[in-house]
Enzyme design. Sequence first.
Site, PDB file in Angstrom:
ATOM      1  CG  ASP A   1      57.945  46.830  36.847  1.00 50.69           C
ATOM      2  OD1 ASP A   1      57.978  46.203  35.545  1.00 50.69           O
ATOM      3  OD2 ASP A   1      58.190  47.356  37.795  1.00 50.69           O
TER       4      ASP A   1
ATOM      5  CG  ASN B   1       9.435  35.501  49.837  1.00 48.18           C
ATOM      6  OD1 ASN B   1       9.089  34.037  50.713  1.00 48.18           O
ATOM      7  ND2 ASN B   1      10.276  36.837  50.826  1.00 48.18           N
TER       8      ASN B   1
ATOM      9  CG  ASN C   1      11.579  44.061  51.373  1.00 47.04           C
ATOM     10  OD1 ASN C   1      12.538  42.904  51.067  1.00 47.04           O
ATOM     11  ND2 ASN C   1      11.555  45.223  50.824  1.00 47.04           N
TER      12      ASN C   1
ATOM     13  CD  GLU D   1      14.711  47.778  49.432  1.00 43.26           C
ATOM     14  OE1 GLU D   1      14.592  47.367  51.168  1.00 43.26           O
ATOM     15  OE2 GLU D   1      13.978  47.191  48.851  1.00 43.26           O
TER      16      GLU D   1
ATOM     17  CG  ASP E   1      61.345  42.553  38.846  1.00 42.76           C
ATOM     18  OD1 ASP E   1      61.275  41.615  37.594  1.00 42.76           O
ATOM     19  OD2 ASP E   1      61.499  43.899  37.990  1.00 42.76           O
TER      20      ASP E   1
END
Length: 902
Positions: free
Chosen positions: A649, A713, A738, A335, A377
């Site tokens: 360019d 885990n 967590n 998350e 260039d």
Amino acid sequence: MLKNITRQLFARLNRHLPRRLVQRDVLPEANNLAAVAIPPSLSEQCLKIATLQERDLWQTFNSHPEGLNPSEVDAARETHGENQLPAEQPSPWWVHLWICYRNPFNLLLTVLGIVSYATEDLFAAGVIGLMVGISTLLNFIQEARSTKAADALKAMVSNTATVLRVINEKGESSWVELPIDRLVPGDVVKLAAGDMIPADLRVIQARDLFVAQASLTGESLPVEKVAHSRDGQQTNPLECDTLCFMGTNVVSGTAQALVVATGGNTWFGQLAGRVSEQAAEPNAFQKGIGRVSMLLIRFMLVMTPLVLLINGYTKGDWWEAALFALSVAVGLTPEMLPMIVTSTLARGAVKLSKQKVIVKHLDAIQNFGAMDILCTDKTGTLTQDKIVLETHTDISGKASDRVLHSAWLNSHYQTGLKNLLDTAVLEGVDEEAARGLSARWQKIDEIPFDFERRRMSVVVAEQADVHQLICKGALQEILNVCAHVRHNGDIVPLDEGMLRRVKRVTDTLNRQGLRVVAVATKYLPARQGDYQRIDESDLILEGYIAFLDPPKETTAPALKALKASGITVKILTGDSELVAAKVCQEVGLNAGEVVTGSEIDALSDDELARLAQCTTLFARLTPLHKERIVTLLKREGHVVGFMGDGINDAPALRAADIGISVDGAVDIAREAADIILLEKSLMVLEEGVIEGRRTFANMLKYIKMTASSNFGNVFSVLVASAFLPFLPMLPLHLLIQNLLYDVSQVALPFDNVDDEQIQKPQRWNPADLGRFMIFFGPISSIFDILTFCLMWWVFHANTPESQTLFQSGWFVVGLLSQTLIVHMIRTRRLPFIQSRAAWPLMLMTLLVMIAGIALPFSPLASYLQLQALPLSYFPWLIAILAGYMTLTQLVKGFYSRRYGWQ
């Protein structure tokens, strides 16, 4: 689901950043635009405006030939708003907050929270709500900061338009440079080669005005625009030769035009509003993180049902097993990924800005770090971009004031795209001589420069009955239209002998590193009417002006630094191969065999692709040559950057993975670029590349840590679920663990990066991530299983009555090992000794570890269904963590030797 995740995440990343007007990623292909419905009223309005007489135009838009005054501007802005596309309008804060919340990760957690609340597990619901709140608020705050930073950066490189405005109460007018978002309908703007069309315009004066409309119509060639329509029966607004549309650009010529629509009322704005819901083609960064997200999501979708089945079968309580499986799903949900990605990229953009590198699109940072070929260039990149007029000679190489004065008249009277060569010519004549020339010669007309002819002409007159055309441009293009030369004061035919003389003299100048421009003239009887390109014929070659653009002192060390960073530099220039080779030699770049544009024309794509990979210097190139080389290098699997600042360019800038321009570039080049340099220097570019790699490395750390930690885990949970008579950890414990781990990751964007991680280009590689998970995930599982054995046999937590002690012991080990993995995986070196994390990350991980150890002893322990651990547990804890760190370090050494360490 994956598409939604990626689309929502990167829509938020780029929402507040300046977008290209020539869009590659907002509008569909130009040849598909016909499918997009434009309101009939808009088409009718455009067709009506296209045919209005100039007097009617002023009345329709409440304007005047001298421009708008301040009160008229304010009234028009109040009616029509800012000249911004709808997608650029900032969202209200509550809309922004909702967008930050509604990513699929948060929605999944919300569903799990509702389920927990419905089962009266209020604490679990509260923890999940806290996780969602932290993720959303951090993302909201970080995006608000990045928006503020982006607005500041945008202001530094915003495009401007030349506008005629009334500047005082006396009604006096002046041309002023204004940001394009300040334009209003009724403004009079001036256009020249290289300018973006800043709004929808009706041309009122034009001189050889050619506009590239490929972004709207798909036409490959520029179309001419005029002040008075040549076709009174036009039915398609885009084909009206008196209208110019936002999103297109001027290729050549000059004009004055009236703004007739701005922002969302423009043709481009209407198109953008109608196709904004269509999915854009993801770029390399989006594809990379999309593949990574898919890997994590697949892992979650496979492992969560396994946890449910094993726990339900072995424990017999399917409801408890379902809650546990849901908690595992929460633990596997990354998350914090949107917040980590956003904050890491935003921090990288801000740090780059301090190094004079402005990031227009956040996701360009990864491509910046992944770049392995830089095409650039010569002028202003290898050289100082301070061109000095070194010499002015006749065709034999003798100094000639006639040539200098002709060149001065050409540069002085041309109104198109003035470049450094013109500036050098104007500065090469003293003030007294310049005043005399401008007094004697009056301008009659001009034929503007374009990159097809590579020359431009002015027509001047000293006497009423004779006009003189003075043409200045690239040597070969001037020779193509010359029939005579001026030799020792006489006009003689341009035969083979003279051509050899010309080549001998100009080659000598080129080998000295001088850029040669030819000057030619032609006398014509005075006439009325415009001069055209066809008049550039049968000219007299007068001689040459030669310019010196010395190499920068920083170029040689910058090239060495880029090479050391794994970046190959290729020079793509329109200049002479002799001049370019001389400059390359002076800066220590081995040019090798030079390939010219005429040779490229004879090669197939496959042949050119092979040649491009081993060639360093390409000379005498057209814009399409540059674009073709860049495209073929990308096809061969390279991440290609292109650095340029001219109108020629723009095609290559759009074709490159990472377009790089400078703040002083023409509008179209800046719009086509992803990165803007405030200083045109390879050294600044190299520093920016390194910062881009640092940013990518910190982002990759979170993904590696999350993937390997989650894999370990869940593997541990599966093993424990199969053999234990109770749950190895309660759903509540998994949620808290967590939550604490996520908090520790907030400081990751501020972390240091080891030098070896930024020495080579870095790319997304999901295959490497999968291998990394398999190598490092089971390490934590080994010590988790040792912890199970410790709690089962040493502390006798082997019955349902003593499961709280078991769960408390594994909770502490799991949280500390999960937090320590941050320091183990963030570096290839020995953590804490050879490589230390930044202090914010050190502080956050220390606080989380202290909190994890303290929770079983706190007053909350009983409420959290934890219990105090015996003191004899802690020596075992130290031994387990020490063993875990040692084994991880050993595996790191083996893994990096075999697979490398990105």
